[in-house]
Design an enzyme around this catalytic site. Sequence first.
Site, PDB file in Angstrom:
ATOM      1  N   ASP A 414      42.546  44.932  39.364  1.00  0.00           N
ATOM      2  CA  ASP A 414      41.258  45.051  39.998  1.00  0.00           C
ATOM      3  C   ASP A 414      40.944  44.726  40.450  1.00  0.00           C
ATOM      4  O   ASP A 414      40.878  43.576  41.889  1.00  0.00           O
ATOM      5  CB  ASP A 414      41.056  44.257  38.927  1.00  0.00           C
ATOM      6  CG  ASP A 414      39.306  44.500  37.594  1.00  0.00           C
ATOM      7  OD1 ASP A 414      38.596  46.478  38.862  1.00  0.00           O
ATOM      8  OD2 ASP A 414      39.058  44.243  36.688  1.00  0.00           O
ATOM      9  N   GLU A 469      30.919  49.173  29.821  1.00  0.00           N
ATOM     10  CA  GLU A 469      30.754  47.416  30.232  1.00  0.00           C
ATOM     11  C   GLU A 469      29.868  47.673  30.393  1.00  0.00           C
ATOM     12  O   GLU A 469      28.366  46.292  30.622  1.00  0.00           O
ATOM     13  CB  GLU A 469      32.309  47.176  30.548  1.00  0.00           C
ATOM     14  CG  GLU A 469      32.551  47.849  32.395  1.00  0.00           C
ATOM     15  CD  GLU A 469      33.175  46.952  32.928  1.00  0.00           C
ATOM     16  OE1 GLU A 469      34.214  46.430  32.552  1.00  0.00           O
ATOM     17  OE2 GLU A 469      33.467  47.837  34.295  1.00  0.00           O
TER      18      GLU A 469
END
Length: 678
Positions: A414, A469
Amino acid sequence: MKTVNHLKTIASLAVVLTNLGVVEAAVAGSVHKLNSPDGDITVTVNADKQVSYSINLNGQPLLAPSVIDLAIDGKPGLSSGVAVDNVSYQAHSQVLYPEVRVKSAEVVDEYKAMTVTFANGYTVEFRAYDNGVAYRFVTDFEQPVTVLNETAEFNFSTSATVYYPLEESFYSHNERSYLHQSIGEIKPTDLASTPTLVDAGSAKVLITETALRDYAGLWLLGDGKDGLKGTFPQQPTKVVDGEPEWIDRNQPVVERADYIAKTDGKRAYPWRVLAIAENDAELLTNQLTYQLAIPNKVADTSWIKPGKVAWDWYNANNLKGVDFEAGLNTETYKFYVDFASEHGIEYVILDEGWYPLGDLMGSVPGFDVPEIIAYAKERNVGIILWTTWLTLEQQFDEAMDRFAELGAVGIKPDFFQRDDQEMVNFYWKIADEAAKRHLLVDFHGAYKPAGLRRTYPNVISREGVKGLEWNKWSLDSTPEHNTTLPFIRMVAGPMDYTPGAMSNAVGPAAYEQIQYSGKAPDHADFTIRFNRPMSQTTRVHQMAMFTVFESPLQMMADSPTQYLDNPECAEFIASVPSVWDESIALNGQIGDYVTFARRSGSEWFVGAMTDEHSRKMNIDLDFLPAGRYDIVIFQDGINAHRFAEDFKKVTKTVTHRDSLTMQLAPGGGFTARITPRN
């Protein structure tokens, strides 16, 4: 282009394998033409003094002459009046069989090609498909080269509009909204990531790239007129640490070199792709980024298993009705594993918090990762481990070995936020080393898919999308945004949007439309909540995402206890496959609505989503083979416009002669599972 009957695009067609061979053409003059197999698209290349190409669709201009060039240090480029040595043509048709079948089990790869060889060691290859055009450079130099820049113009013949993913800089997660505006309003300083979609009037043209290897990614700028031009992040020469709380993941670039790549002199460069669609729905099943990608390098792919994931981060590990304190601990993740096992969900992710940040070799008190992985294996659930890219890079060999030794089945690196040559090469290194250890890879904080998923099928999904998100901190994940993504971002490849919210509300955009129609409740229900997030859509809109949105590793984003409180919804979501044998785009209009029918084996699934407007949809079931079918339908409830969690479940028997009429609420949806009887 081939017309689409009832706006249906069938992604898998039977074709006869043919190879019509190479036909040498005499080099007469500077203008050379290439037609698509169906004859509707014509590419014209002009190699007089500089090299440009233009595109006609159905005999009418689509792309005006656009200059291309590759500036290599110490070498004359194509804008130096270089002579053409040779032009050759080829026709090609075959069926590809993806190791991970995102849209379909078969992909028809049919095109006509033109190869233009120049006297300076450069070659430009063009391909014309029935649904797009692509070109790439090839060089033939004995020594390594330094690529200073690349010219890639996209000049449109009329005053077009563009869906523009405006960026602040090359340092980005590439999670953008799409600004719809006149192309002439895009300034030369307005930077955008790709894919980017242009509405040229007669057709939509999506600009992206594939086969991105050992090179910098393609971005776009305006030219202040009717065109866009490519730009590329130069190689970083100086980075700095991020803020103290992000020091394990952020590394902003503060200085760059004067070149975009140092690379082999003998090589093919990335394909510049223009996907072309006369109607919006044709974009939905375009697979050019896969067709043009570098073929699979993984010899044994039998261990690569698509599936769904019980995900922790979105729902902040919120559990209720348990006899332990939920959080980053062993008990919580055993609960996730039990939930996954009971619902046939293949994977659980251990997201941020399973290791002490900055040290992938360390452990966290109360968080027994080996025990969780062993517990999951006993229940036929695989564990995927999250990591920041920077810590992974700093501990690469020992960390990759540890993932394998622990028994993890995949990793989720990430926060990359870059696609310069150095970072692109790191993606390839991760993919290769993960494949050697039988690890899936789900890139987050990532640039768009650009072919790596075909070369390394273990790269099973990727973020690079403004997903669910964002509801935790913004108003950006609107129904309009959700119905835009399939026509732009999803054309580039799978997108890890992470759907499945069970807390649903009437969002501000939908509320305004309801208010206007006179059917509004007293207020919009949506509110930003980081630790207990909700969607700006109806419940069924979220459920439909599992059929509409493509991700071979598909997240179930909400808390297990939220799903347990909504068993009918959870069981339906768990039943939806994450890969498909066949995909049909039943209808679609960018930013307004989209409907897919997809087949897995003998079962069919249908998903429809609308923007903030309520909408009545008629769905013909004539894509079904003859016979009788049981259908389970989830549709917006009669009060979904004021209570977004309201839904209605219907079961009945249908045939291919039937049609369904569905009323979608503002921000609403429809989804169904269709199973043959006997």
